[in-house]
Design a protein around this motif. Structure first.
Motif, PDB file in Angstrom:
ATOM      1  N   LEU A 110       0.792  -1.200   0.040  1.00 48.09           N
ATOM      2  CA  LEU A 110       0.053   0.169  -0.044  1.00 48.09           C
ATOM      3  C   LEU A 110       0.870   1.326  -0.064  1.00 48.09           C
ATOM      4  O   LEU A 110       0.478   2.350  -0.445  1.00 48.09           O
ATOM      5  N   ILE A 111       1.983   1.049   0.696  1.00 46.91           N
ATOM      6  CA  ILE A 111       2.808   2.449   0.679  1.00 46.91           C
ATOM      7  C   ILE A 111       3.801   2.697  -0.368  1.00 46.91           C
ATOM      8  O   ILE A 111       4.186   3.953  -0.829  1.00 46.91           O
ATOM      9  N   ARG A 112       4.179   1.573  -0.773  1.00 50.67           N
ATOM     10  CA  ARG A 112       5.372   1.634  -1.838  1.00 50.67           C
ATOM     11  C   ARG A 112       5.096   2.725  -2.954  1.00 50.67           C
ATOM     12  O   ARG A 112       6.063   3.120  -3.507  1.00 50.67           O
ATOM     13  N   PRO A 113       3.769   2.545  -3.728  1.00 50.70           N
ATOM     14  CA  PRO A 113       3.766   3.327  -4.778  1.00 50.70           C
ATOM     15  C   PRO A 113       3.933   4.714  -4.220  1.00 50.70           C
ATOM     16  O   PRO A 113       4.128   5.617  -5.231  1.00 50.70           O
ATOM     17  N   HIS A 114       3.890   5.270  -3.301  1.00 50.64           N
ATOM     18  CA  HIS A 114       3.818   6.669  -2.602  1.00 50.64           C
ATOM     19  C   HIS A 114       5.350   7.195  -2.416  1.00 50.64           C
ATOM     20  O   HIS A 114       5.511   8.221  -1.784  1.00 50.64           O
ATOM     21  N   ILE A 115       6.302   6.034  -2.290  1.00 44.96           N
ATOM     22  CA  ILE A 115       7.634   6.529  -2.052  1.00 44.96           C
ATOM     23  C   ILE A 115       8.445   6.413  -3.299  1.00 44.96           C
ATOM     24  O   ILE A 115       8.345   5.461  -4.009  1.00 44.96           O
ATOM     25  N   SER A 116       9.189   7.376  -3.383  1.00 38.63           N
ATOM     26  CA  SER A 116      10.156   7.430  -4.571  1.00 38.63           C
ATOM     27  C   SER A 116      11.025   6.231  -4.864  1.00 38.63           C
ATOM     28  O   SER A 116      11.537   5.647  -3.748  1.00 38.63           O
ATOM     29  N   SER A 117      11.000   5.791  -6.106  1.00 40.22           N
ATOM     30  CA  SER A 117      11.624   4.531  -6.401  1.00 40.22           C
ATOM     31  C   SER A 117      13.077   4.454  -5.888  1.00 40.22           C
ATOM     32  O   SER A 117      13.588   3.290  -5.850  1.00 40.22           O
ATOM     33  N   ASP A 118      13.872   5.496  -5.884  1.00 41.56           N
ATOM     34  CA  ASP A 118      15.285   5.579  -5.334  1.00 41.56           C
ATOM     35  C   ASP A 118      15.406   5.367  -3.878  1.00 41.56           C
ATOM     36  O   ASP A 118      16.508   5.447  -3.384  1.00 41.56           O
ATOM     37  N   LEU A 119      14.328   5.189  -2.991  1.00 41.41           N
ATOM     38  CA  LEU A 119      14.332   4.947  -1.910  1.00 41.41           C
ATOM     39  C   LEU A 119      13.944   3.665  -1.486  1.00 41.41           C
ATOM     40  O   LEU A 119      13.007   3.084  -1.851  1.00 41.41           O
ATOM     41  N   ASP A 120      14.789   3.369  -0.354  1.00 39.80           N
ATOM     42  CA  ASP A 120      14.127   1.652   0.027  1.00 39.80           C
ATOM     43  C   ASP A 120      13.169   1.706   1.217  1.00 39.80           C
ATOM     44  O   ASP A 120      13.235   2.715   2.009  1.00 39.80           O
ATOM     45  N   LEU A 121      12.182   0.909   1.340  1.00 44.34           N
ATOM     46  CA  LEU A 121      11.081   1.038   2.136  1.00 44.34           C
ATOM     47  C   LEU A 121      11.021  -0.300   2.764  1.00 44.34           C
ATOM     48  O   LEU A 121      11.220  -1.520   2.208  1.00 44.34           O
ATOM     49  N   TYR A 122      10.931  -0.190   4.373  1.00 46.28           N
ATOM     50  CA  TYR A 122      10.979  -1.532   5.016  1.00 46.28           C
ATOM     51  C   TYR A 122       9.806  -1.051   5.996  1.00 46.28           C
ATOM     52  O   TYR A 122       9.591  -0.227   6.824  1.00 46.28           O
ATOM     53  N   VAL A 123       9.105  -2.272   6.483  1.00 45.13           N
ATOM     54  CA  VAL A 123       8.108  -2.307   7.261  1.00 45.13           C
ATOM     55  C   VAL A 123       8.372  -3.419   8.561  1.00 45.13           C
ATOM     56  O   VAL A 123       8.579  -4.463   8.172  1.00 45.13           O
ATOM     57  N   ARG A 124       8.111  -2.761   9.705  1.00 49.24           N
ATOM     58  CA  ARG A 124       8.189  -3.504  10.942  1.00 49.24           C
ATOM     59  C   ARG A 124       6.931  -3.211  11.630  1.00 49.24           C
ATOM     60  O   ARG A 124       6.347  -2.264  11.824  1.00 49.24           O
ATOM     61  N   LEU A 125       6.307  -4.323  11.955  1.00 52.99           N
ATOM     62  CA  LEU A 125       4.972  -4.341  12.359  1.00 52.99           C
ATOM     63  C   LEU A 125       4.845  -5.049  13.825  1.00 52.99           C
ATOM     64  O   LEU A 125       5.359  -6.155  13.867  1.00 52.99           O
ATOM     65  N   TYR A 126       4.641  -4.511  14.651  1.00 49.27           N
ATOM     66  CA  TYR A 126       4.533  -5.233  16.178  1.00 49.27           C
ATOM     67  C   TYR A 126       3.229  -5.493  16.418  1.00 49.27           C
ATOM     68  O   TYR A 126       2.342  -4.629  16.422  1.00 49.27           O
ATOM     69  N   GLU A 127       2.891  -6.779  16.780  1.00 54.71           N
ATOM     70  CA  GLU A 127       1.684  -7.214  17.066  1.00 54.71           C
ATOM     71  C   GLU A 127       1.333  -7.336  18.770  1.00 54.71           C
ATOM     72  O   GLU A 127       0.242  -6.922  18.933  1.00 54.71           O
ATOM     73  N   THR A 128       2.380  -7.706  19.296  1.00 53.22           N
ATOM     74  CA  THR A 128       2.503  -7.302  20.951  1.00 53.22           C
ATOM     75  C   THR A 128       3.951  -6.768  21.123  1.00 53.22           C
ATOM     76  O   THR A 128       4.624  -6.773  20.103  1.00 53.22           O
ATOM     77  N   GLU A 129       4.309  -6.453  22.174  1.00 51.84           N
ATOM     78  CA  GLU A 129       5.427  -5.923  22.798  1.00 51.84           C
ATOM     79  C   GLU A 129       6.372  -6.956  22.287  1.00 51.84           C
ATOM     80  O   GLU A 129       7.902  -6.555  22.092  1.00 51.84           O
TER      81      GLU A 129
END
Length: 138
Positions: A110-129
């Motif tokens: 969902l986010i990748r198309p909105h970030i410049s292609s010359d930038l790397d994108l990483y997602v970290r998702l915490y479900e619990t602590e």
């Protein structure tokens, strides 16, 4: 100055879900997913961290404008998932089991198309602590 650097944005959303494979029996789902297979769903206070890696812009000094990044997250993730039942209320998980792994991949997509292609994108998702996932892996 040509130094690559990472910037992070953290947001939170609350959502309910049920882990369930419709191809399996109730017993098999319960055996594999345990409490996460509760037929009445259960919820999490998810913590979302986005990491954007690139070279700072020569004029602004930004890798990415954090206000713009926050706006993208709110539009593409928070508005869609916050205070929702992921299984019932979202198109993304109508047929996709909403595990933390799958949620992180969906958010990245969902986010990748909105970030410049010359930038790397990483997602970290915490479900619990103590439980979190990262996508993509390094």
């Amino acid at each position: 100055m040509e130094n690559k650097i990472a910037v992070y944005r953290r947001e939170q959303f609350n959502a309910a879900h049920r882990l369930n494979n419709p191809e399996w029996s109730e017993e098999e789902n319960q055996r594999i997913f345990g409490k996460c297979n509760n037929p009445n769903y259960h919820g999490h206070n998810y913590i979302l961290e986005l990491k954007v890696v690139g070279f700072p812009d020569a004029k602004t000094g930004y890798v990415v404008d954090m206000k713009i990044l926050s706006d993208i997250i709110h539009k593409e993730v928070i508005k869609k998932f916050d205070h929702r039942n992921l299984n019932l209320d979202t198109e993304e998980f109508k047929t996709l089991n909403p595990t933390a792994e799958n949620i992180a991949i969906v958010i990245w997509n969902l986010i990748r198309p909105h970030i410049s292609s010359d930038l790397d994108l990483y997602v970290r998702l915490y479900e619990t602590e103590r439980n979190f996932v990262e996508y993509p892996t390094v």
